[in-house]
Design a protein around this motif. Sequence first.
Motif, PDB file in Angstrom:
ATOM      1  N   UNK A 100      -9.507  -3.466  12.862  1.00  0.00           N
ATOM      2  CA  UNK A 100      -8.591  -2.505  12.230  1.00  0.00           C
ATOM      3  C   UNK A 100      -8.282  -1.406  13.232  1.00  0.00           C
ATOM      4  N   UNK A 101      -6.989  -1.159  13.469  1.00  0.00           N
ATOM      5  CA  UNK A 101      -6.562  -0.074  14.346  1.00  0.00           C
ATOM      6  C   UNK A 101      -5.745   0.902  13.502  1.00  0.00           C
ATOM      7  N   UNK A 102      -6.312   2.053  13.232  1.00  0.00           N
ATOM      8  CA  UNK A 102      -5.686   3.048  12.353  1.00  0.00           C
ATOM      9  C   UNK A 102      -6.190   4.418  12.763  1.00  0.00           C
ATOM     10  N   UNK A 103      -5.268   5.331  13.137  1.00  0.00           N
ATOM     11  CA  UNK A 103      -5.726   6.625  13.653  1.00  0.00           C
ATOM     12  C   UNK A 103      -6.047   7.654  12.573  1.00  0.00           C
ATOM     13  N   UNK A 104      -5.817   7.307  11.301  1.00  0.00           N
ATOM     14  CA  UNK A 104      -6.191   8.209  10.209  1.00  0.00           C
ATOM     15  C   UNK A 104      -7.426   7.660   9.503  1.00  0.00           C
ATOM     16  N   UNK A 162      -7.065   6.074   5.481  1.00  0.00           N
ATOM     17  CA  UNK A 162      -6.469   4.726   5.409  1.00  0.00           C
ATOM     18  C   UNK A 162      -7.328   3.670   6.089  1.00  0.00           C
ATOM     19  N   UNK A 163      -8.009   4.053   7.179  1.00  0.00           N
ATOM     20  CA  UNK A 163      -8.867   3.102   7.887  1.00  0.00           C
ATOM     21  C   UNK A 163     -10.028   2.656   6.995  1.00  0.00           C
ATOM     22  N   UNK A 164     -10.694   3.621   6.364  1.00  0.00           N
ATOM     23  CA  UNK A 164     -11.824   3.298   5.497  1.00  0.00           C
ATOM     24  C   UNK A 164     -11.368   2.549   4.242  1.00  0.00           C
ATOM     25  N   UNK A 165     -10.188   2.904   3.739  1.00  0.00           N
ATOM     26  CA  UNK A 165      -9.659   2.242   2.544  1.00  0.00           C
ATOM     27  C   UNK A 165      -9.384   0.763   2.808  1.00  0.00           C
ATOM     28  N   UNK A 166      -8.753   0.467   3.932  1.00  0.00           N
ATOM     29  CA  UNK A 166      -8.469  -0.929   4.270  1.00  0.00           C
ATOM     30  C   UNK A 166      -9.770  -1.697   4.505  1.00  0.00           C
ATOM     31  N   UNK A 167     -10.715  -1.083   5.174  1.00  0.00           N
ATOM     32  CA  UNK A 167     -12.002  -1.728   5.420  1.00  0.00           C
ATOM     33  C   UNK A 167     -12.682  -2.076   4.097  1.00  0.00           C
ATOM     34  N   UNK A 168     -12.664  -1.144   3.145  1.00  0.00           N
ATOM     35  CA  UNK A 168     -13.300  -1.377   1.852  1.00  0.00           C
ATOM     36  C   UNK A 168     -12.619  -2.520   1.101  1.00  0.00           C
ATOM     37  N   UNK A 169     -11.299  -2.579   1.161  1.00  0.00           N
ATOM     38  CA  UNK A 169     -10.574  -3.646   0.452  1.00  0.00           C
ATOM     39  C   UNK A 169     -10.859  -5.008   1.064  1.00  0.00           C
ATOM     40  N   UNK A 194       2.780  -1.900   3.605  1.00  0.00           N
ATOM     41  CA  UNK A 194       3.055  -0.484   3.423  1.00  0.00           C
ATOM     42  C   UNK A 194       1.780   0.232   3.002  1.00  0.00           C
ATOM     43  N   UNK A 195       1.586   1.436   3.552  1.00  0.00           N
ATOM     44  CA  UNK A 195       0.433   2.251   3.179  1.00  0.00           C
ATOM     45  C   UNK A 195       0.801   3.164   2.017  1.00  0.00           C
ATOM     46  N   UNK A 196      -0.124   3.369   1.070  1.00  0.00           N
ATOM     47  CA  UNK A 196      -1.459   2.770   0.978  1.00  0.00           C
ATOM     48  C   UNK A 196      -1.372   1.273   0.677  1.00  0.00           C
ATOM     49  N   UNK A 197      -2.234   0.502   1.302  1.00  0.00           N
ATOM     50  CA  UNK A 197      -2.168  -0.954   1.215  1.00  0.00           C
ATOM     51  C   UNK A 197      -2.517  -1.425  -0.192  1.00  0.00           C
ATOM     52  N   UNK A 198      -1.612  -2.216  -0.762  1.00  0.00           N
ATOM     53  CA  UNK A 198      -1.823  -2.789  -2.090  1.00  0.00           C
ATOM     54  C   UNK A 198      -2.672  -4.060  -1.966  1.00  0.00           C
ATOM     55  N   UNK A 199      -3.615  -4.234  -2.872  1.00  0.00           N
ATOM     56  CA  UNK A 199      -4.541  -5.365  -2.803  1.00  0.00           C
ATOM     57  C   UNK A 199      -3.813  -6.702  -2.879  1.00  0.00           C
TER      58      UNK A 199
END
Length: 244
Positions: free
Chosen positions: A8-12, A15-22, A106-111
């Motif tokens: 995962x490459x995300x500078x915020x 959003x980085x933690x959210x995508x990782x959790x999903x 698109x962010x926030x990423x939908x499941x």
Amino acid sequence: MKNYRAIIVEDERLPRLSLLQKLETYHPDIEVVACCASYEEALTAILRHRPDLLFLDIQLQGHTTLELLRELKEAIPLPHIIFTTAYSNSEYLLQAIRFAAADYLLKPVDVSDLAKAIRRIEERDAAVSASSPQPPTPSGKAPFRTLNGTLYAGKDEVVYVRACGNYSSMMLAEGEEIVLERLGVIEGKLGERHFIRAGRNLLLNRDLIYKVNRRHKSCTLRTPGGQEYSVELSAGGLEAVERR
């Protein structure tokens, strides 16, 4: 279902933690091997881990995504890329997608959107596997394009390979061969676990490493026949060899 290794490459941070959790919750078959917050972190991690799948923020502080993709493409075959963006209508996004033939979210990423993007990649891989039977090679060796035809070489015959722009210099026990292929392609054919990427431009046969000279930043490789080859290393290459 194929297991994918992802970065995962995300500078915020959020959003980085959210995508990782999903991914951990809904796609346990995807192993996230690194999370990166900057261009430099991303470049280093991708070259080191060689992920199958890259979740890439379309905007990185101080750099563009296209810069990162161009630099990666010089060194390795690009992995599957899913772009993440806060903008639904961006010419820059379209350029990046054309460059890497990728999906985007698109962010926030939908499941559900995440699941569809991953499913498309799985279907694409399955289609390629079904339509691309591997040609037979003598004694399990891999074919490499040369100036005069094709060289067949196995992992045990290659001492090291050095990239030279669009071609590579492959050192064999029998001598040097010029291969008209990029380093990342050669590495894929020989098998990543058998070779160490000692910097961006050098592959070393892991089993032939004989000694490392930290003071002079060099490495000696020895073949089973007793031939020795001394190779200069960059600082990053020295670290990679010592981590092996």
